[in-house]
Design a protein around this motif. Structure first.
Motif, PDB file in Angstrom:
ATOM      1  N   THR A 132       0.819  -1.218   0.000  1.00 11.19           N
ATOM      2  CA  THR A 132       0.000   0.000   0.000  1.00 11.19           C
ATOM      3  C   THR A 132       0.853   1.268   0.000  1.00 11.19           C
ATOM      4  O   THR A 132       0.314   2.365  -0.145  1.00 11.19           O
ATOM      5  N   GLY A 133       2.148   1.157   0.171  1.00  9.57           N
ATOM      6  CA  GLY A 133       3.022   2.337   0.197  1.00  9.57           C
ATOM      7  C   GLY A 133       3.340   2.798  -1.216  1.00  9.57           C
ATOM      8  O   GLY A 133       2.894   2.211  -2.209  1.00  9.57           O
ATOM      9  N   PHE A 134       4.152   3.864  -1.310  1.00 10.00           N
ATOM     10  CA  PHE A 134       4.448   4.450  -2.622  1.00 10.00           C
ATOM     11  C   PHE A 134       5.185   3.447  -3.524  1.00 10.00           C
ATOM     12  O   PHE A 134       4.747   3.142  -4.629  1.00 10.00           O
ATOM     13  N   THR A 135       6.299   2.917  -3.038  1.00 12.10           N
ATOM     14  CA  THR A 135       7.087   1.992  -3.874  1.00 12.10           C
ATOM     15  C   THR A 135       6.423   0.622  -3.929  1.00 12.10           C
ATOM     16  O   THR A 135       6.508  -0.074  -4.948  1.00 12.10           O
ATOM     17  N   SER A 156      13.814   7.204   5.698  1.00 11.17           N
ATOM     18  CA  SER A 156      14.907   6.243   5.918  1.00 11.17           C
ATOM     19  C   SER A 156      16.251   6.963   5.984  1.00 11.17           C
ATOM     20  O   SER A 156      17.097   6.635   6.815  1.00 11.17           O
ATOM     21  N   ARG A 208      -1.037  -3.754   6.532  1.00  5.70           N
ATOM     22  CA  ARG A 208      -1.734  -3.742   7.828  1.00  5.70           C
ATOM     23  C   ARG A 208      -3.167  -3.229   7.703  1.00  5.70           C
ATOM     24  O   ARG A 208      -3.940  -3.323   8.644  1.00  5.70           O
ATOM     25  N   GLY A 235       4.098   7.731   1.971  1.00  2.00           N
ATOM     26  CA  GLY A 235       3.104   7.550   0.902  1.00  2.00           C
ATOM     27  C   GLY A 235       3.259   8.555  -0.224  1.00  2.00           C
ATOM     28  O   GLY A 235       2.786   8.332  -1.331  1.00  2.00           O
ATOM     29  N   LYS A 254      -7.111  -0.375   2.531  1.00  2.00           N
ATOM     30  CA  LYS A 254      -6.129   0.124   1.560  1.00  2.00           C
ATOM     31  C   LYS A 254      -5.756  -0.965   0.563  1.00  2.00           C
ATOM     32  O   LYS A 254      -5.584  -0.707  -0.623  1.00  2.00           O
ATOM     33  N   THR A 275       8.598  -3.710   1.285  1.00  2.00           N
ATOM     34  CA  THR A 275       8.932  -2.294   1.126  1.00  2.00           C
ATOM     35  C   THR A 275       8.556  -1.521   2.403  1.00  2.00           C
ATOM     36  O   THR A 275       8.385  -0.316   2.358  1.00  2.00           O
ATOM     37  N   ASP A 315       1.071  -7.064  10.254  1.00  2.00           N
ATOM     38  CA  ASP A 315       1.456  -5.787  10.866  1.00  2.00           C
ATOM     39  C   ASP A 315       2.780  -5.994  11.585  1.00  2.00           C
ATOM     40  O   ASP A 315       2.939  -6.981  12.317  1.00  2.00           O
ATOM     41  N   VAL A 316       3.715  -5.071  11.413  1.00  2.00           N
ATOM     42  CA  VAL A 316       5.006  -5.261  12.085  1.00  2.00           C
ATOM     43  C   VAL A 316       4.862  -5.180  13.605  1.00  2.00           C
ATOM     44  O   VAL A 316       5.728  -5.664  14.330  1.00  2.00           O
ATOM     45  N   PHE A 359      17.270   0.375  -6.420  1.00  5.42           N
ATOM     46  CA  PHE A 359      18.396   1.156  -6.964  1.00  5.42           C
ATOM     47  C   PHE A 359      19.600   1.038  -6.034  1.00  5.42           C
ATOM     48  O   PHE A 359      20.733   1.001  -6.482  1.00  5.42           O
ATOM     49  N   ASP A 360      19.346   1.003  -4.727  1.00  2.00           N
ATOM     50  CA  ASP A 360      20.343   0.463  -3.775  1.00  2.00           C
ATOM     51  C   ASP A 360      20.108  -1.035  -3.782  1.00  2.00           C
ATOM     52  O   ASP A 360      19.055  -1.456  -3.292  1.00  2.00           O
ATOM     53  N   SER A 397      11.056   9.866  -2.464  1.00  4.40           N
ATOM     54  CA  SER A 397       9.732   9.767  -1.821  1.00  4.40           C
ATOM     55  C   SER A 397       9.819  10.077  -0.319  1.00  4.40           C
ATOM     56  O   SER A 397      10.917  10.164   0.244  1.00  4.40           O
TER      57      SER A 397
HETATM   58  N1  LIG Z   1      16.982   1.503  -2.060  1.00  2.00           N
HETATM   59  C1  LIG Z   1      16.208   2.039  -2.935  1.00  2.00           C
HETATM   60  O1  LIG Z   1      16.585   2.190  -4.036  1.00  2.00           O
HETATM   61  C2  LIG Z   1      14.830   2.439  -2.499  1.00  2.00           C
HETATM   62  C3  LIG Z   1      13.936   2.991  -3.389  1.00  2.00           C
HETATM   63  C4  LIG Z   1      12.654   3.293  -2.951  1.00  2.00           C
HETATM   64  C5  LIG Z   1      12.301   3.064  -1.632  1.00  2.00           C
HETATM   65  N2  LIG Z   1      13.228   2.546  -0.788  1.00  2.00           N
HETATM   66  C6  LIG Z   1      12.896   2.267   0.619  1.00  2.00           C
HETATM   67  O2  LIG Z   1      11.661   1.587   0.653  1.00  2.00           O
HETATM   68  C7  LIG Z   1      10.972   1.930   1.841  1.00  2.00           C
HETATM   69  C8  LIG Z   1       9.563   2.373   1.469  1.00  2.00           C
HETATM   70  O3  LIG Z   1       9.580   3.612   0.798  1.00  2.00           O
HETATM   71  P1  LIG Z   1       8.205   4.252   0.338  1.00  2.00           P
HETATM   72  O4  LIG Z   1       8.501   5.586  -0.218  1.00  2.00           O
HETATM   73  O5  LIG Z   1       7.444   3.285  -0.490  1.00  2.00           O
HETATM   74  O6  LIG Z   1       7.482   4.420   1.773  1.00  2.00           O
HETATM   75  P2  LIG Z   1       5.960   4.592   2.142  1.00  2.00           P
HETATM   76  O7  LIG Z   1       5.187   5.115   0.980  1.00  2.00           O
HETATM   77  O8  LIG Z   1       5.940   5.373   3.408  1.00  2.00           O
HETATM   78  O9  LIG Z   1       5.464   3.087   2.414  1.00  2.00           O
HETATM   79  C9  LIG Z   1       5.744   2.399   3.597  1.00  2.00           C
HETATM   80  C10 LIG Z   1       4.926   1.138   3.683  1.00  2.00           C
HETATM   81  O10 LIG Z   1       5.175   0.545   4.977  1.00  2.00           O
HETATM   82  C11 LIG Z   1       3.923   0.202   5.533  1.00  2.00           C
HETATM   83  N3  LIG Z   1       3.952   0.176   6.987  1.00  2.00           N
HETATM   84  C12 LIG Z   1       4.338   1.150   7.843  1.00  2.00           C
HETATM   85  N4  LIG Z   1       4.165   0.727   9.127  1.00  2.00           N
HETATM   86  C13 LIG Z   1       3.670  -0.541   9.036  1.00  2.00           C
HETATM   87  C14 LIG Z   1       3.286  -1.521   9.998  1.00  2.00           C
HETATM   88  N5  LIG Z   1       3.313  -1.257  11.304  1.00  2.00           N
HETATM   89  N6  LIG Z   1       2.862  -2.742   9.569  1.00  2.00           N
HETATM   90  C15 LIG Z   1       2.776  -2.999   8.259  1.00  2.00           C
HETATM   91  N7  LIG Z   1       3.113  -2.119   7.300  1.00  2.00           N
HETATM   92  C16 LIG Z   1       3.544  -0.908   7.700  1.00  2.00           C
HETATM   93  C17 LIG Z   1       2.978   1.271   5.043  1.00  2.00           C
HETATM   94  O11 LIG Z   1       1.640   0.797   5.225  1.00  2.00           O
HETATM   95  P3  LIG Z   1       0.375   1.808   5.263  1.00  2.00           P
HETATM   96  O12 LIG Z   1       0.060   2.080   3.811  1.00  2.00           O
HETATM   97  O13 LIG Z   1      -0.656   1.014   5.943  1.00  2.00           O
HETATM   98  O14 LIG Z   1       0.816   3.058   5.992  1.00  2.00           O
HETATM   99  C18 LIG Z   1       3.410   1.348   3.575  1.00  2.00           C
HETATM  100  O15 LIG Z   1       2.835   0.286   2.862  1.00  2.00           O
HETATM  101  C19 LIG Z   1      11.811   3.010   2.532  1.00  2.00           C
HETATM  102  O16 LIG Z   1      12.585   2.417   3.525  1.00  2.00           O
HETATM  103  C20 LIG Z   1      12.705   3.523   1.415  1.00  2.00           C
HETATM  104  O17 LIG Z   1      13.946   4.026   1.894  1.00  2.00           O
HETATM  105  C21 LIG Z   1      14.474   2.231  -1.186  1.00  2.00           C
END
Ligand SMILES: NC(=O)c1ccc[n+]([C@@H]2O[C@H](COP(=O)([O-])OP(=O)(O)OC[C@H]3O[C@@H](n4cnc5c(N)ncnc54)[C@H](OP(=O)(O)O)[C@@H]3O)[C@@H](O)[C@H]2O)c1
Length: 413
Positions: free
Chosen positions: A36-39, A207, A62, A323, A66, A110, A90-91, A166-167, A201
């Motif tokens: 459900t998050g952005f990535t 992070s 969780r 998000g 959504k 993610t 859920d974590v 990408f990492d 994002s």
């Molecule tokens: N290395 C790379 O190249 C790269 C690229 C992109 C992203 N990332 C990493 O990927 C991660 C996600 O990025 P994002 O922008 O997609 O973040 P985001 O949009 O904030 O998404 C986070 C996700 O985690 C979920 N979440 C948070 N707390 C939770 C819980 N207690 N139980 C279950 N799920 C939970 C959220 O669920 P809800 O929707 O319910 O809130 C959402 O699905 C980050 O750590 C980012 O650094 C890395």
């Protein structure tokens, strides 16, 4: 979930591999957690468009509401997604993570920052013999999971593959590809130069802030890992921080880039004999204009300083919400290029890995393909914490090439 996808992965052998914990009876091949998050949503869209016939996959999160709304969007991509299974986890509820890990052969997650949310899921996958992939670019987390879970994962056969976005996929597989162009059994020197015009994002920003605020813990985790990690005997593999300089090979200013990527490359070099008896990798950002280089260093320094102060950190976190992320038009205009200059045995090679929006569109592709590669491809027998090059190497490179990411030799001398 089935779909006639882009072709890569289709019709591959879906049986479990011998020697691993028996996972043949599991309900799913892949569960995407954080969908459900952005990535996560971009990765779900990628799977909806490209999952091969017969792949059994599900989305997890969780918030069931959504997940249902996400499934409606996925159904517009592939009508078969109307019955895509939804898994609640859920974590904050470790039992739900253990149950999730037990139901699938591969987990892709993610849910970050990983240092905040990630430990219990890695533990669950190590216990259940479930392959694990994530988008983690946080060195502290990767070092801690190595110390806590690598040994157990080796026993159960779980492959714990961090940094499948990408990492560090373009860097790890780009170096792997470059090594393949150089002679065997000789010392190798490779420099990588990263360029991109992309933005990030809310999740990535959170992070990065978390990581900047945990310098002490990161160092402690690194030292602890060193104490547990076996010494490399009879070979050398290192990734020193280079000095800033003008690099005429790429016609740009080269600034040392202290991301997780050089550590990942070094781990691949330690594990794979093909990297030779004495391997060195240096990792740089390549910047054409000096004022931009100064600006980048100043902005990173300011963010690092602000992250040390809790009120400033809280204020900054509120600027970019979880998000949120770059819209489709911004992503469509984004690109990345990583150029490598490799030398060894009297030969010099220039290679490049390139693609579109690195942080999100291409990251979703990299994570989706990594999960499918672990689930479907015939790979070397590995277990425990392994890098993308060690676990998947050529198979993942082929998948990514088929999916439009460039891996090319630009010149040799
Ligand atoms: N290395 C790379 O190249 C790269 C690229 C992109 C992203 N990332 C990493 O990927 C991660 C996600 O990025 P994002 O922008 O997609 O973040 P985001 O949009 O904030 O998404 C986070 C996700 O985690 C979920 N979440 C948070 N707390 C939770 C819980 N207690 N139980 C279950 N799920 C939970 C959220 O669920 P809800 O929707 O319910 O809130 C959402 O699905 C980050 O750590 C980012 O650094 C890395």
């Amino acid at each position: 979930m089935t779909r006639q996808g882009s072709g890569h992965g289709k019709d591959r052998d879906m049986r479990d591999r011998p020697g691993r914990a028996d996972r043949t009876g599991r309900e799913y091949d892949i569960v995407l957690f954080g969908a459900t998050g952005f990535t996560g949503a971009l990765t779900a869209e990628y799977l909806a468009a490209h999952a091969p016939e017969g792949l059994r996959w599900a989305v997890a999160g969780r918030d069931t509401g959504k997940l249902e709304r996400l499934r409606e969007r996925l159904t517009a991509i592939d009508p078969a997604c109307a019955v895509l299974p939804l898994v609640r986890a859920d974590v904050a509820d470790p039992a739900s993570l253990r149950a999730l890990a037990a139901r699938t052969r591969v987990v892709a997650t993610t849910v970050g920052p990983y240092v905040t949310y990630g430990q219990d899921l890695v533990a669950a996958c190590a216990e259940e013999g479930t392959d694990y992939t994530d988008l983690c670019g946080e060195p502290e987390f990767v070092d801690v999971t190595y110390v806590r879970h690598d040994a157990r994962a080796r026993e159960t056969g779980a492959r714990l593959v961090h940094a499948c976005g990408f990492d560090s996929v373009p860097h790890d597989l780009g170096v792997h590809f470059t090594v393949g162009q150089l002679p065997e059994g000789v010392p190798l020197r490779i420099d990588g130069y990263v360029r991109s015009n992309a933005t990030f994002s809310g999740g990535t920003f959170a992070s990065a802030l978390t990581q900047f605020s945990r310098g002490r813990q990161m160092l402690a985790a690194q030292q602890d890992r060193r104490r547990h990690q076996p010494r490399l005997v009879g070979r050398r593999a290192y990734a020193p921080t280079g000095a800033p300089r003008y690099a005429k090979e790429v016609d740009a200013w080269a600034l040392p880039l202290p991301t997780i990527d050089p550590q990942v490359v070094q781990r691949s070099a330690r594990a794979l004999e093909r990297y030779g008896p004495d391997f060195r990798y240096r990792h740089y950002a390549a910047v054409r204009h000096l004022p931009v280089a100064f600006g980048g260093v100043a902005a990173t320094g300011a963010l690092f300083a602000a992250a040390q102060l809790p009120p400033a950190r809280r204020w900054l976190s509120g600027r970019l919400k979880p998000g949120d992320g770059p819209d489709e038009a911004r992503r469509a205009a984004s690109w990345f290029s990583v150029r490598f200059v490799g030398e060894g045995g009297g030969r010099r090679v220039y290679t490049e890995v390139s693609g579109g929006d690195p942080g999100y569109d291409e990251t979703a592709k990299m994570l989706g393909e990594s999960a499918m590669c672990l689930a479907l491809d015939d790979l070397p027998e590995t277990a425990g914490q392994v890098t993308t090059a060690v676990a998947m190497g050529d198979a993942l490179t082929t998948r990514l090439r088929d999916a439009g990411i460039g891996f090319r030799v630009a010149a040799t001398r």
